[in-house]
Design an enzyme around this catalytic site. Structure first.
Site, mmCIF file in Angstrom:
data_model
loop_
_atom_site.group_PDB
_atom_site.id
_atom_site.type_symbol
_atom_site.label_atom_id
_atom_site.label_comp_id
_atom_site.label_asym_id
_atom_site.label_seq_id
_atom_site.Cartn_x
_atom_site.Cartn_y
_atom_site.Cartn_z
ATOM 1 N N MET A 179 -34.074 -43.698 -57.074
ATOM 2 C CA MET A 179 -33.173 -44.857 -57.087
ATOM 3 C C MET A 179 -32.104 -44.793 -55.985
ATOM 4 S SD MET A 179 -32.593 -44.864 -61.190
ATOM 5 C CE MET A 179 -33.954 -44.550 -62.324
ATOM 6 N N SER A 180 -32.411 -44.099 -54.908
ATOM 7 C CA SER A 180 -31.405 -43.958 -53.837
ATOM 8 C C SER A 180 -32.097 -43.886 -52.489
ATOM 9 C CB SER A 180 -30.583 -42.687 -54.078
ATOM 10 O OG SER A 180 -31.399 -41.540 -53.906
ATOM 11 N N TYR A 199 -27.511 -49.263 -58.798
ATOM 12 C CA TYR A 199 -27.539 -49.561 -60.244
ATOM 13 C C TYR A 199 -26.172 -49.404 -60.910
ATOM 14 C CZ TYR A 199 -27.962 -44.445 -60.876
ATOM 15 O OH TYR A 199 -27.750 -43.092 -60.830
ATOM 16 N N GLU A 200 -25.237 -48.742 -60.230
ATOM 17 C CA GLU A 200 -23.882 -48.611 -60.793
ATOM 18 C C GLU A 200 -23.096 -49.915 -60.649
ATOM 19 O OE1 GLU A 200 -21.818 -44.713 -59.799
ATOM 20 O OE2 GLU A 200 -23.588 -44.563 -58.516
ATOM 21 N N HIS A 225 -24.773 -45.441 -56.289
ATOM 22 C CA HIS A 225 -26.062 -46.118 -56.377
ATOM 23 C C HIS A 225 -25.884 -47.618 -56.613
ATOM 24 C CE1 HIS A 225 -26.582 -41.948 -57.691
ATOM 25 N NE2 HIS A 225 -27.793 -42.004 -57.183
ATOM 26 N N ALA A 259 -33.048 -36.442 -56.203
ATOM 27 C CA ALA A 259 -33.976 -36.062 -57.267
ATOM 28 C C ALA A 259 -34.947 -37.228 -57.402
ATOM 29 C CB ALA A 259 -33.220 -35.857 -58.562
ATOM 30 N N HIS A 319 -22.947 -36.252 -60.116
ATOM 31 C CA HIS A 319 -22.505 -36.668 -58.777
ATOM 32 C C HIS A 319 -20.995 -36.470 -58.678
ATOM 33 C CE1 HIS A 319 -26.037 -38.574 -56.892
ATOM 34 N NE2 HIS A 319 -26.437 -38.635 -58.135
ATOM 35 N N HIS A 335 -32.056 -38.438 -68.116
ATOM 36 C CA HIS A 335 -31.279 -38.016 -66.943
ATOM 37 C C HIS A 335 -30.968 -36.524 -67.039
ATOM 38 C CE1 HIS A 335 -28.611 -38.279 -63.542
ATOM 39 N NE2 HIS A 335 -27.525 -38.029 -64.247
ATOM 40 N N ASN A 370 -39.378 -34.570 -62.340
ATOM 41 C CA ASN A 370 -40.132 -34.914 -63.557
ATOM 42 C C ASN A 370 -41.362 -35.725 -63.184
ATOM 43 O OD1 ASN A 370 -37.756 -36.965 -63.000
ATOM 44 N ND2 ASN A 370 -39.441 -38.124 -63.899
ATOM 45 N N SER A 387 -28.635 -36.090 -57.067
ATOM 46 C CA SER A 387 -28.408 -35.740 -58.479
ATOM 47 C C SER A 387 -28.706 -34.279 -58.780
ATOM 48 C CB SER A 387 -29.330 -36.565 -59.386
ATOM 49 O OG SER A 387 -28.951 -37.903 -59.361
HETATM 50 N N1 HPA Z 1 -37.914 -42.466 -61.630
HETATM 51 C C1 HPA Z 1 -36.975 -42.978 -60.813
HETATM 52 N N2 HPA Z 1 -35.980 -42.256 -60.336
HETATM 53 C C2 HPA Z 1 -35.932 -40.958 -60.652
HETATM 54 C C3 HPA Z 1 -36.874 -40.358 -61.491
HETATM 55 C C4 HPA Z 1 -37.927 -41.164 -62.002
HETATM 56 O O1 HPA Z 1 -38.810 -40.705 -62.751
HETATM 57 N N3 HPA Z 1 -36.528 -39.044 -61.620
HETATM 58 C C5 HPA Z 1 -35.410 -38.871 -60.867
HETATM 59 N N4 HPA Z 1 -35.041 -40.022 -60.284
#
Ligand code: HPA
Length: 272
Positions: free
Chosen positions: A211-212, A85-86, A83, A113, A61, A246, A235, A30
């Site tokens: 998440m990947s 989640y998609e 992903h 990320a 992406h 996001h 973050n 990302s």
């Molecule tokens: N949590 C999960 N996935 C992420 C995060 C997060 O804080 N930041 C970027 N991808």
């Protein structure tokens, strides 16, 4: 398990289109996709044109399969990933990694990320992944095993190659880049974690959360690819009281892209 005939078809299509080889590949996560701007002699194909390739629906992406060169090193780049989640299943999520193997790629650099679990780490820093925890509740190797790809019960004791980890640390030192090292935990998303979940992840030994990456790295290990993983810490995960978006993840990607690009370029030249 992924259909081998589909993988062969996609790989053959790419071979015919590109007429190029590479033993190294990078997956860009990302907000990190603009790394391809620094690649020479680039050839690029949209995922939507490749037979059986999954399509990304997430902003940040791009969804291009790229071949190009950094100095004299040839490489493939997956500019964007799909992903779980998609709505894609794990076969779709890891399909590009199977295709890379079919194209004779031996070494995989996965980037992402990630949210920070270990609070001494800071947004904008890079973290080398030394190990992962699969909290996604699934495994991409579920189903009949394809013996031509790898064993039924693949070893995961060095999922992230120690030699490449040590090379990456050396390259960072040479560039005077402070990089962290830690454990990445893979979760499904797409909702970010609650403060209680982050507390749990910390207890489990995680340093960053995303998440990947985990399914891709399992498949890469199944087919005996060497893996280097890099997280761009975007973050603090939910424990500082501030709200997450996001957009924040993409903004940090942009901010670190220069540092990230410089690191990746130098790494590639030392990894062959
Ligand atoms: N949590 C999960 N996935 C992420 C995060 C997060 O804080 N930041 C970027 N991808």
């Amino acid at each position: 398990m992924t259909d081998r005939a589909f993988v062969k078809e996609a790989a053959q299509f790419l071979q015919e289109k590109f007429q190029e080889k590479a033993s190294l590949a990078i997956v860009l996560g990302s907000g990190l996709g603009n790394f391809v701007d620094s690649i020479k002699n680039k050839k690029s194909i949209s995922y939507s044109q490749i037979p059986h390739f999954p399509k990304s629906t997430v902003s940040g992406h791009e969804g291009n399969f790229v071949w190009g060169k950094i100095e004299d090193v040839s490489l493939f780049i997956l500019q964007g990933r799909v992903h779980y989640y998609e709505g894609h299943d794990f076969n779709a999520v890891t399909f590009p990694i199977r295709v890379l193997k079919e194209l004779n790629v031996k070494t995989l650099v996965v980037t992402n990320a990630a949210g920070i679990v270990r609070t001494s780490f800071k947004p904008g820093e890079l973290m080398l992944i030394k190990d992962h925890i699969n909290l996604m509740g699934h495994n991409p190797l579920r189903g009949e095993n394809e013996e031509a790809w790898g064993p039924r019960f693949p070893d995961m004791s060095e999922a992230y190659d120690k030699k490449y980890l040590s090379i990456a640390k050396k390259v960072a030192r040479t560039l005077k880049l402070a990089v962290r090292e830690g454990v990445y935990v893979g979760v499904n998303g797409p909702s970010y974690e609650t403060p209680a979940e982050i507390k749990m992840l910390k207890t489990l030994g995680a340093d960053a959360v995303g998440m990947s990456t985990v399914p891709e790295v399992i498949v890469a290990n199944h087919q005996e690819m060497k893996v280097l993983g890099i997280s761009c810490l975007s973050n603090y995960a939910a424990h500082t009281g501030s709200r997450l978006s996001h957009q924040e993840v993409l903004d940090i990607g942009k901010k670190v892209s220069e540092k990230f690009g410089l690191f990746l370029k130098n790494l590639v030249m030392h990894m062959r």
